[in-house]
Design a protein around this motif. Structure first.
Motif, PDB file in Angstrom:
ATOM      1  N   GLU A 167     -83.132 -27.560  -7.572  1.00 41.73           N
ATOM      2  CA  GLU A 167     -83.649 -27.912  -8.896  1.00 41.73           C
ATOM      3  C   GLU A 167     -82.960 -27.077  -9.974  1.00 41.73           C
ATOM      4  O   GLU A 167     -82.601 -27.592 -11.033  1.00 41.73           O
ATOM      5  CB  GLU A 167     -85.154 -27.695  -8.933  1.00 41.73           C
ATOM      6  N   LEU A 175     -79.485 -28.430 -10.499  1.00 44.22           N
ATOM      7  CA  LEU A 175     -79.525 -29.659 -11.290  1.00 44.22           C
ATOM      8  C   LEU A 175     -79.749 -29.352 -12.762  1.00 44.22           C
ATOM      9  O   LEU A 175     -79.135 -29.965 -13.635  1.00 44.22           O
ATOM     10  CB  LEU A 175     -80.623 -30.593 -10.763  1.00 44.22           C
ATOM     11  N   MET A 176     -80.634 -28.395 -13.041  1.00 42.21           N
ATOM     12  CA  MET A 176     -80.880 -28.008 -14.438  1.00 42.21           C
ATOM     13  C   MET A 176     -79.620 -27.423 -15.066  1.00 42.21           C
ATOM     14  O   MET A 176     -79.293 -27.715 -16.217  1.00 42.21           O
ATOM     15  CB  MET A 176     -82.018 -26.990 -14.522  1.00 42.21           C
ATOM     16  N   LYS A 177     -78.926 -26.584 -14.319  1.00 42.61           N
ATOM     17  CA  LYS A 177     -77.692 -25.989 -14.830  1.00 42.61           C
ATOM     18  C   LYS A 177     -76.646 -27.067 -15.111  1.00 42.61           C
ATOM     19  O   LYS A 177     -75.925 -26.997 -16.104  1.00 42.61           O
ATOM     20  CB  LYS A 177     -77.142 -24.963 -13.848  1.00 42.61           C
ATOM     21  N   GLN A 178     -76.567 -28.074 -14.243  1.00 34.60           N
ATOM     22  CA  GLN A 178     -75.627 -29.167 -14.457  1.00 34.60           C
ATOM     23  C   GLN A 178     -76.000 -29.947 -15.718  1.00 34.60           C
ATOM     24  O   GLN A 178     -75.128 -30.308 -16.517  1.00 34.60           O
ATOM     25  CB  GLN A 178     -75.606 -30.108 -13.254  1.00 34.60           C
ATOM     26  N   ARG A 179     -77.286 -30.208 -15.918  1.00 33.41           N
ATOM     27  CA  ARG A 179     -77.726 -30.935 -17.115  1.00 33.41           C
ATOM     28  C   ARG A 179     -77.429 -30.137 -18.379  1.00 33.41           C
ATOM     29  O   ARG A 179     -76.998 -30.699 -19.384  1.00 33.41           O
ATOM     30  CB  ARG A 179     -79.222 -31.242 -17.035  1.00 33.41           C
ATOM     31  N   VAL A 180     -77.650 -28.834 -18.324  1.00 31.40           N
ATOM     32  CA  VAL A 180     -77.362 -27.984 -19.480  1.00 31.40           C
ATOM     33  C   VAL A 180     -75.865 -28.009 -19.781  1.00 31.40           C
ATOM     34  O   VAL A 180     -75.455 -28.119 -20.941  1.00 31.40           O
ATOM     35  CB  VAL A 180     -77.859 -26.542 -19.236  1.00 31.40           C
ATOM     36  N   GLU A 222     -73.764 -30.423 -19.100  1.00 32.98           N
ATOM     37  CA  GLU A 222     -73.457 -31.739 -19.672  1.00 32.98           C
ATOM     38  C   GLU A 222     -73.874 -31.810 -21.130  1.00 32.98           C
ATOM     39  O   GLU A 222     -73.148 -32.339 -21.971  1.00 32.98           O
ATOM     40  CB  GLU A 222     -74.159 -32.836 -18.869  1.00 32.98           C
ATOM     41  N   MET A 223     -75.054 -31.263 -21.447  1.00 38.00           N
ATOM     42  CA  MET A 223     -75.521 -31.284 -22.831  1.00 38.00           C
ATOM     43  C   MET A 223     -74.623 -30.430 -23.723  1.00 38.00           C
ATOM     44  O   MET A 223     -74.351 -30.795 -24.872  1.00 38.00           O
ATOM     45  CB  MET A 223     -76.967 -30.796 -22.916  1.00 38.00           C
ATOM     46  N   GLU A 227     -71.516 -32.423 -24.419  1.00 36.44           N
ATOM     47  CA  GLU A 227     -71.808 -33.474 -25.381  1.00 36.44           C
ATOM     48  C   GLU A 227     -71.956 -32.895 -26.789  1.00 36.44           C
ATOM     49  O   GLU A 227     -71.457 -33.472 -27.756  1.00 36.44           O
ATOM     50  CB  GLU A 227     -73.082 -34.211 -24.981  1.00 36.44           C
TER      51      GLU A 227
END
Length: 132
Positions: free
Chosen positions: A29, A32-37, A39-40, A43
């Motif tokens: 988890e 996954l959070m680190k990957q989302r951060v 990506e953000m 962006e």
């Protein structure tokens, strides 16, 4: 001695247990959070670059004068707008325009909203066509 053995924390002698699964799930988890951060952040960097490019293009095309004209236009339109208070919160711009249609052609209807909640304040600005 039996009392001391009961007080010691239980070890997982049988292999994988809930503790290891929980830690593994937490680490997945977190990854996954680190990957989302990440990506953000990518962006956000792209958006900053696009914003900078748009500002440069606007400045190169003489955007300063165009911005002044639109700001002046907004000021003139606002000075000629009519304020109406005590408007139903559920009223739509189309309903307001229809209600005041007998007064003449309506160019613009603006429902004033609270900037924090986004909910209507119960008042309206509208600009009749003849006043522009």
């Amino acid at each position: 001695m039996a009392d001391v053995e009961n007080m010691l924390p239980a070890t997982n002698e049988g292999g994988d247990g809930h503790i290891d699964d929980g830690e593994e799930a937490e680490s997945k988890e977190i990854m996954l959070m680190k990957q989302r951060v990440a990506e953000m952040e990518k962006e956000a960097k792209k958006l900053r670059e696009l914003q900078a490019a748009a500002e440069e293009a606007n400045n190169a095309a003489g955007g300063q004068d165009a911005a002044m004209e639109t700001e002046e236009d907004k000021t003139i339109a606002d000075s000629r707008s009519i304020y109406v208070g005590n408007v139903d919160y559920s009223a739509t711009p189309e309903e307001i325009q229809g209600h005041f249609q007998a007064c003449g052609t309506i160019n613009r209807v603006t429902i004033l909203c609270d900037k924090f909640t986004g909910h209507p304040k119960g008042s309206v600005l509208f600009c009749p066509l003849g006043l522009l």
